[in-house]
Design a protein around this motif. Structure first.
Motif, PDB file in Angstrom:
ATOM      1  N   SER A   7      -7.635  -8.354  62.561  1.00 53.07           N
ATOM      2  CA  SER A   7      -7.146  -9.378  61.647  1.00 53.07           C
ATOM      3  C   SER A   7      -7.014  -8.797  60.243  1.00 53.07           C
ATOM      4  O   SER A   7      -7.938  -8.153  59.740  1.00 53.07           O
ATOM      5  CB  SER A   7      -8.116 -10.562  61.634  1.00 53.07           C
ATOM      6  OG  SER A   7      -7.678 -11.546  60.756  1.00 53.07           O
ATOM      7  N   VAL A   8      -5.850  -9.028  59.612  1.00 53.33           N
ATOM      8  CA  VAL A   8      -5.603  -8.605  58.241  1.00 53.33           C
ATOM      9  C   VAL A   8      -5.207  -9.849  57.462  1.00 53.33           C
ATOM     10  O   VAL A   8      -4.248 -10.529  57.819  1.00 53.33           O
ATOM     11  CB  VAL A   8      -4.476  -7.545  58.158  1.00 53.33           C
ATOM     12  CG1 VAL A   8      -4.197  -7.166  56.715  1.00 53.33           C
ATOM     13  CG2 VAL A   8      -4.823  -6.323  58.989  1.00 53.33           C
ATOM     14  N   GLU A   9      -5.968 -10.162  56.419  1.00 49.73           N
ATOM     15  CA  GLU A   9      -5.729 -11.373  55.639  1.00 49.73           C
ATOM     16  C   GLU A   9      -5.614 -11.033  54.158  1.00 49.73           C
ATOM     17  O   GLU A   9      -6.300 -10.140  53.673  1.00 49.73           O
ATOM     18  CB  GLU A   9      -6.874 -12.367  55.837  1.00 49.73           C
ATOM     19  CG  GLU A   9      -7.056 -12.775  57.283  1.00 49.73           C
ATOM     20  CD  GLU A   9      -8.254 -13.677  57.498  1.00 49.73           C
ATOM     21  OE1 GLU A   9      -8.772 -14.245  56.517  1.00 49.73           O
ATOM     22  OE2 GLU A   9      -8.666 -13.809  58.657  1.00 49.73           O
ATOM     23  N   GLU A  12       1.275  -4.718  53.379  1.00 45.84           N
ATOM     24  CA  GLU A  12       0.886  -5.682  54.408  1.00 45.84           C
ATOM     25  C   GLU A  12       1.814  -6.898  54.364  1.00 45.84           C
ATOM     26  O   GLU A  12       2.651  -7.010  53.481  1.00 45.84           O
ATOM     27  CB  GLU A  12      -0.564  -6.134  54.173  1.00 45.84           C
ATOM     28  CG  GLU A  12      -1.578  -5.017  54.087  1.00 45.84           C
ATOM     29  CD  GLU A  12      -1.786  -4.268  55.385  1.00 45.84           C
ATOM     30  OE1 GLU A  12      -1.445  -4.804  56.453  1.00 45.84           O
ATOM     31  OE2 GLU A  12      -2.295  -3.138  55.340  1.00 45.84           O
ATOM     32  N   ARG A  44       6.930  -7.419  54.710  1.00 49.96           N
ATOM     33  CA  ARG A  44       6.028  -6.672  55.599  1.00 49.96           C
ATOM     34  C   ARG A  44       6.458  -5.220  55.526  1.00 49.96           C
ATOM     35  O   ARG A  44       7.642  -4.911  55.690  1.00 49.96           O
ATOM     36  CB  ARG A  44       6.114  -7.191  57.027  1.00 49.96           C
ATOM     37  CG  ARG A  44       5.057  -6.580  57.931  1.00 49.96           C
ATOM     38  CD  ARG A  44       4.975  -7.363  59.237  1.00 49.96           C
ATOM     39  NE  ARG A  44       3.934  -6.846  60.084  1.00 49.96           N
ATOM     40  CZ  ARG A  44       4.158  -6.212  61.229  1.00 49.96           C
ATOM     41  NH1 ARG A  44       5.399  -6.046  61.691  1.00 49.96           N
ATOM     42  NH2 ARG A  44       3.148  -5.757  61.946  1.00 49.96           N
ATOM     43  N   SER A  62       2.051 -16.293  58.815  1.00 44.88           N
ATOM     44  CA  SER A  62       1.258 -15.588  59.818  1.00 44.88           C
ATOM     45  C   SER A  62       2.177 -14.900  60.811  1.00 44.88           C
ATOM     46  O   SER A  62       3.312 -15.325  61.034  1.00 44.88           O
ATOM     47  CB  SER A  62       0.323 -16.556  60.542  1.00 44.88           C
ATOM     48  OG  SER A  62       1.073 -17.555  61.198  1.00 44.88           O
ATOM     49  N   GLU A  73      -1.848 -11.023  61.408  1.00 43.71           N
ATOM     50  CA  GLU A  73      -1.711 -10.918  59.962  1.00 43.71           C
ATOM     51  C   GLU A  73      -1.507 -12.316  59.378  1.00 43.71           C
ATOM     52  O   GLU A  73      -0.671 -13.068  59.870  1.00 43.71           O
ATOM     53  CB  GLU A  73      -0.519 -10.046  59.600  1.00 43.71           C
ATOM     54  CG  GLU A  73      -0.645  -8.613  60.094  1.00 43.71           C
ATOM     55  CD  GLU A  73       0.653  -7.853  59.948  1.00 43.71           C
ATOM     56  OE1 GLU A  73       0.861  -7.267  58.867  1.00 43.71           O
ATOM     57  OE2 GLU A  73       1.453  -7.869  60.896  1.00 43.71           O
ATOM     58  N   THR A 128      -1.317 -14.389  55.436  1.00 42.55           N
ATOM     59  CA  THR A 128      -1.272 -14.243  53.990  1.00 42.55           C
ATOM     60  C   THR A 128      -1.028 -15.602  53.363  1.00 42.55           C
ATOM     61  O   THR A 128      -0.524 -16.510  54.026  1.00 42.55           O
ATOM     62  CB  THR A 128      -0.183 -13.232  53.571  1.00 42.55           C
ATOM     63  OG1 THR A 128      -0.305 -12.961  52.172  1.00 42.55           O
ATOM     64  CG2 THR A 128       1.205 -13.739  53.886  1.00 42.55           C
TER      65      THR A 128
END
Length: 123
Positions: free
Chosen positions: A9-11, A30, A54, A95, A110, A112
């Protein structure tokens, strides 16, 4: 024992306190949301164009939500229009879930957010 599923998970969150034109571009590689123009000049009831990036490039097909509800997918240029419904804190999210094969995790998730305070009236 083997896990049933695994993910990475990348937030991120971009909070804007005052407008600078550089904020219309991505700050990272990101998944990231950026307003196409000064969000503080948008009145309640008007639309703000938001761009999903992205890898530093506009990202098409990204689900964008406003106030916790999906509002649309970004177009071929990574853009989507969001009607701002009330003054106060604006919380716009995006997302993307990407399946991964052959590695230690099954998918990349991902998320944001873009946050800013919308004043009662245009400045």
């Amino acid at each position: 024992a083997h896990p049933l599923a695994s993910w990475r998970s990348v937030e991120s969150v971009k909070g804007i306190a005052r407008w600078l034109p550089t904020l219309a571009a991505p700050l990272t590689g990101e998944l990231e949301l950026a307003p196409a123009s000064d969000p503080f000049r948008v009145a309640v009831g008007e639309k703000l164009t938001v761009i999903a990036y992205r890898g530093g490039k506009p990202a098409p097909g990204i689900t964008v939500a406003y106030a916790g509800e999906p509002r649309g997918l970004t177009d071929a240029d990574g853009r989507v229009n969001i009607r701002l419904r009330a003054a106060g804190l604006q919380h716009i999210q995006a997302s993307l879930e990407t399946p991964l094969a052959g590695g230690p995790v099954d998918k990349l998730i991902e998320t944001t957010a873009l946050d800013f305070l919308l004043p009662e009236a245009k400045r």
